[in-house]
Write a protein that holds these residues in place. Structure first.
Motif, PDB file in Angstrom:
ATOM      1  N   PRO A 150      -5.211  -0.643   6.534  1.00  0.00           N
ATOM      2  CA  PRO A 150      -4.150  -1.393   5.841  1.00  0.00           C
ATOM      3  C   PRO A 150      -3.762  -2.677   6.569  1.00  0.00           C
ATOM      4  O   PRO A 150      -3.408  -3.660   5.913  1.00  0.00           O
ATOM      5  CB  PRO A 150      -2.981  -0.408   5.775  1.00  0.00           C
ATOM      6  CG  PRO A 150      -3.364   0.792   6.555  1.00  0.00           C
ATOM      7  CD  PRO A 150      -4.829   0.752   6.811  1.00  0.00           C
ATOM      8  N   ARG A 155      -6.500   4.277   1.929  1.00  0.00           N
ATOM      9  CA  ARG A 155      -5.042   4.490   1.743  1.00  0.00           C
ATOM     10  C   ARG A 155      -4.643   5.898   2.203  1.00  0.00           C
ATOM     11  O   ARG A 155      -3.752   6.531   1.602  1.00  0.00           O
ATOM     12  CB  ARG A 155      -4.620   4.279   0.283  1.00  0.00           C
ATOM     13  CG  ARG A 155      -4.790   2.914  -0.334  1.00  0.00           C
ATOM     14  CD  ARG A 155      -3.887   1.808   0.227  1.00  0.00           C
ATOM     15  NE  ARG A 155      -2.587   2.246   0.683  1.00  0.00           N
ATOM     16  CZ  ARG A 155      -1.465   2.265  -0.045  1.00  0.00           C
ATOM     17  NH1 ARG A 155      -1.476   1.841  -1.274  1.00  0.00           N
ATOM     18  NH2 ARG A 155      -0.324   2.659   0.466  1.00  0.00           N
ATOM     19  N   ARG A 173      -2.671   8.473   4.106  1.00  0.00           N
ATOM     20  CA  ARG A 173      -1.368   8.420   4.761  1.00  0.00           C
ATOM     21  C   ARG A 173      -0.633   9.739   4.568  1.00  0.00           C
ATOM     22  O   ARG A 173      -0.873  10.455   3.599  1.00  0.00           O
ATOM     23  CB  ARG A 173      -0.545   7.252   4.195  1.00  0.00           C
ATOM     24  CG  ARG A 173      -0.303   7.322   2.698  1.00  0.00           C
ATOM     25  CD  ARG A 173      -0.169   5.929   2.087  1.00  0.00           C
ATOM     26  NE  ARG A 173       0.363   5.970   0.731  1.00  0.00           N
ATOM     27  CZ  ARG A 173      -0.374   6.166  -0.374  1.00  0.00           C
ATOM     28  NH1 ARG A 173      -1.668   6.382  -0.304  1.00  0.00           N
ATOM     29  NH2 ARG A 173       0.199   6.163  -1.556  1.00  0.00           N
ATOM     30  N   PHE A 191       1.650  -4.439   3.280  1.00  0.00           N
ATOM     31  CA  PHE A 191       1.702  -3.135   3.933  1.00  0.00           C
ATOM     32  C   PHE A 191       2.764  -3.122   5.026  1.00  0.00           C
ATOM     33  O   PHE A 191       2.961  -4.113   5.736  1.00  0.00           O
ATOM     34  CB  PHE A 191       0.350  -2.786   4.563  1.00  0.00           C
ATOM     35  CG  PHE A 191      -0.656  -2.280   3.571  1.00  0.00           C
ATOM     36  CD1 PHE A 191      -0.593  -0.982   3.112  1.00  0.00           C
ATOM     37  CD2 PHE A 191      -1.650  -3.118   3.076  1.00  0.00           C
ATOM     38  CE1 PHE A 191      -1.515  -0.504   2.183  1.00  0.00           C
ATOM     39  CE2 PHE A 191      -2.563  -2.652   2.143  1.00  0.00           C
ATOM     40  CZ  PHE A 191      -2.502  -1.347   1.695  1.00  0.00           C
ATOM     41  N   GLY A 203       1.902   2.589   6.726  1.00  0.00           N
ATOM     42  CA  GLY A 203       0.740   2.743   5.850  1.00  0.00           C
ATOM     43  C   GLY A 203       1.073   2.662   4.377  1.00  0.00           C
ATOM     44  O   GLY A 203       0.177   2.685   3.534  1.00  0.00           O
ATOM     45  N   TYR A 204       2.340   2.587   4.059  1.00  0.00           N
ATOM     46  CA  TYR A 204       2.761   2.391   2.672  1.00  0.00           C
ATOM     47  C   TYR A 204       3.005   0.899   2.444  1.00  0.00           C
ATOM     48  O   TYR A 204       3.282   0.150   3.384  1.00  0.00           O
ATOM     49  CB  TYR A 204       4.045   3.179   2.378  1.00  0.00           C
ATOM     50  CG  TYR A 204       3.817   4.670   2.279  1.00  0.00           C
ATOM     51  CD1 TYR A 204       3.693   5.293   1.039  1.00  0.00           C
ATOM     52  CD2 TYR A 204       3.696   5.449   3.424  1.00  0.00           C
ATOM     53  CE1 TYR A 204       3.466   6.659   0.947  1.00  0.00           C
ATOM     54  CE2 TYR A 204       3.461   6.813   3.345  1.00  0.00           C
ATOM     55  CZ  TYR A 204       3.346   7.408   2.097  1.00  0.00           C
ATOM     56  OH  TYR A 204       3.113   8.762   2.011  1.00  0.00           O
ATOM     57  N   THR A 205       2.932   0.490   1.175  1.00  0.00           N
ATOM     58  CA  THR A 205       3.278  -0.890   0.848  1.00  0.00           C
ATOM     59  C   THR A 205       4.789  -0.995   0.624  1.00  0.00           C
ATOM     60  O   THR A 205       5.473   0.001   0.390  1.00  0.00           O
ATOM     61  CB  THR A 205       2.551  -1.360  -0.424  1.00  0.00           C
ATOM     62  OG1 THR A 205       2.918  -0.501  -1.510  1.00  0.00           O
ATOM     63  CG2 THR A 205       1.044  -1.352  -0.223  1.00  0.00           C
TER      64      THR A 205
END
Lengths: 346, 346
Positions: free
Chosen positions: A285, A306, A308, B212, B216-218
């Motif tokens: 990421p 992705r 996570r 990001f 690890g999340y947007t």
């Protein structure tokens, strides 16, 4: 594993040769240098007479009929369930092994449903017919299998499915809709050709792949449930599927959450997937690296990224899985099965 | 609920008036016959001088500056977080109530984050700034709120987000990519304009909306988590989000699974949603009726369908939620807030 009678080269038939998957089967046989002694291309009478190139030579498509399977060693079927029900027994009776891409035999108890990276051992016991799973199932189980023994309990999956899963006519129809522009809402044939309600597919998404069943799920969604359970040999596996068609030509994507019976670390998942057969890990990421359909199109791999941790549940990991639905999702998986049968391994 | 000083008509400013959401705000004010005494359209200096039609009259766009807010009663902001941080305090000091569509103030403790169908009571205590939630959050909470008291514990959501969420330039860019055809893989500006890695958006899906974060999340995914918790007043709500951009112009879709603390019947969910404010139930699989973006585009409603019991868990219900991201997801929700403030109700 049962082998076909060992030969230097095999007589191969492709039923449904003029379709999107059939053409990909012919191309895959060529690209893999599959030991083909003779290639017989079969289709419905209305497609007979077309020519398709194989290793630079034109091959004339013949009408599918019983006699067309005489002497065939390996028959790759991709002409729909009705054609498979008609011709598979006839081909088997004449000595062929049928690798069937339709849904006709997938859930039959005595028919192996095989993804060579996942359950090659299932090839050991067949009666002439081996079923190729549904496209969206194949890429899911390739990515999930390396994690099963962490205690897999539940799969939540929302799909983003390419129109080529409905055949070449759907690819043409989407291009036609796109050419008319976003102001046109004149539908063509989506989501299901044979049903009266058609909605625009260009610049749209449709939460219907294949027909609805009585339980409110579509056939595509129930394939994800039932085929995954059979291939992974987890009859009690919980699967929560939503299948959605998107205006993509080639490549299915899946947003997946996997829940395990115990806490799972993302690093462990990454390590397992990095060395898993058929999987390409694309997961960075910080550099905006993750899988997407245009990356997967034209390849035989299953791409995973992705990855996570769930924000609230240490037992759950989320990921995004992409593969070419015509290749790993159909033609390449079928040819892989043929390669496994003739003992060239996978 | 706090009302603005009661007037027959209000002096209204729109900051970011030339953007996709700003234009939709102007159109929504006109369509709703909002009592506008004066409309001041504001934008960056490079957009100043353009004219935008309001109720058939041309309005010249002015450069945003402190003095431009003099005498304004209600200011609708949609020019990004930086512009909001600069101009919101200046507008409030001059007596305006700011309804801010940016992310700048959404998570501030003393700023209400409001979806009028869901938490209108939050409008009672503001200090001049009211935040409009993120588009993907708004439609989610509109559909989920009527079900919260069934014991909502967990939301799993995978999104299918239209490019107009990135502004008019992204709409133009997608059309440019589509015009080049599916063989071109020359990218334009997706998934994030300001970052160096650009991927094709035409005939593709990209599992990245916004940048990001370290976990690890947007940012888009974390908005779904944090804004839903604040609006629903459920700080412990578990949310598992995957945000994906799709080649759709207008209308976000969400494949959602909701888990409750007790078993929930689909009929109960349908009944509650059928009478929920702002919701249109489109749920008849036997007749292939369900929501999709082309149905929602241009409307202010949130459409819900594909409601079905989870196959393995009687505590979980799945559904598909669609709304126009520029209208209910932005402009219309902001004007709804303004209507609630002036006491016209929602």
């Amino acid at each position: 594993m049962v082998s076909l009678q060992k030969k230097d080269a095999y007589r191969v038939a492709v039923l449904g040769a003029t379709g999107a998957v059939g053409r990909a089967m012919v191309e895959t046989l060529a690209r893999r240098n599959f030991p083909v002694a003779e290639l017989r291309l079969l289709a419905s009478p209305k497609s007979a007479g077309q020519t398709i190139s194989f290793r630079g030579e034109p091959v004339v498509v013949q009408a599918a009929e019983e006699a067309a399977f005489a002497g065939i060693d390996i028959a790759l079927f991709s002409a729909g369930a009705d054609a498979s029900l008609t011709f598979a027994p006839l081909a088997v009776r004449q000595g062929a092994v049928v690798i069937d891409n339709s849904s006709a035999y997938r859930m039959h108890e005595d028919v192996p449903l095989v993804v060579p990276e996942v359950n090659p051992h299932a090839l050991a016991h067949h009666r002439g017919i081996i079923a190729n799973p549904n496209c969206s199932t194949i890429q899911l189980v390739v990515a999930v299998k390396p994690l099963v023994d962490l205690g897999l309990e539940h799969i939540h999956v929302a799909t983003y499915q390419a129109v080529s899963g409905m055949g070449q006519k759907a690819v043409d129809a989407l291009m036609q809709e796109v050419a008319r522009g976003p102001a046109s809402s004149e539908p063509t044939l989506f989501p299901v050709v044979s049903q009266p309600e058609h909605y625009p597919m260009a610049f749209n998404v449709l939460p219907q792949c294949d027909v609805f069943l009585d339980n409110g799920y579509t056939k595509e969604e129930m394939k994800l449930v039932n085929e995954s359970r059979k291939i992974l040999e987890l009859p009690g596996l919980a699967v929560s599927p939503t299948a959605v068609r998107v205006p993509v030509l080639y490549g299915h994507s899946e947003a997946v959450a996997l829940r395990f019976s115990r806490p799972v670390r993302v690093e462990e998942v990454r390590e397992r997937l990095a060395r898993a057969p058929g999987v390409v890990l694309v997961d960075d990421p910080a550099r905006r690296r993750y899988p997407h359909p245009r990356m997967a199109a034209g390849t035989g791999e299953t791409y995973v990224g992705r990855i996570r941790q769930d924000l609230s549940d240490p037992h759950t990991v989320l990921m995004f899985i992409v593969a070419d639905n015509l290749l790993k999702g159909a033609a390449w998986n079928a040819v892989q099965i043929a390669e496994a049968l003739i003992g060239r391994g996978v």
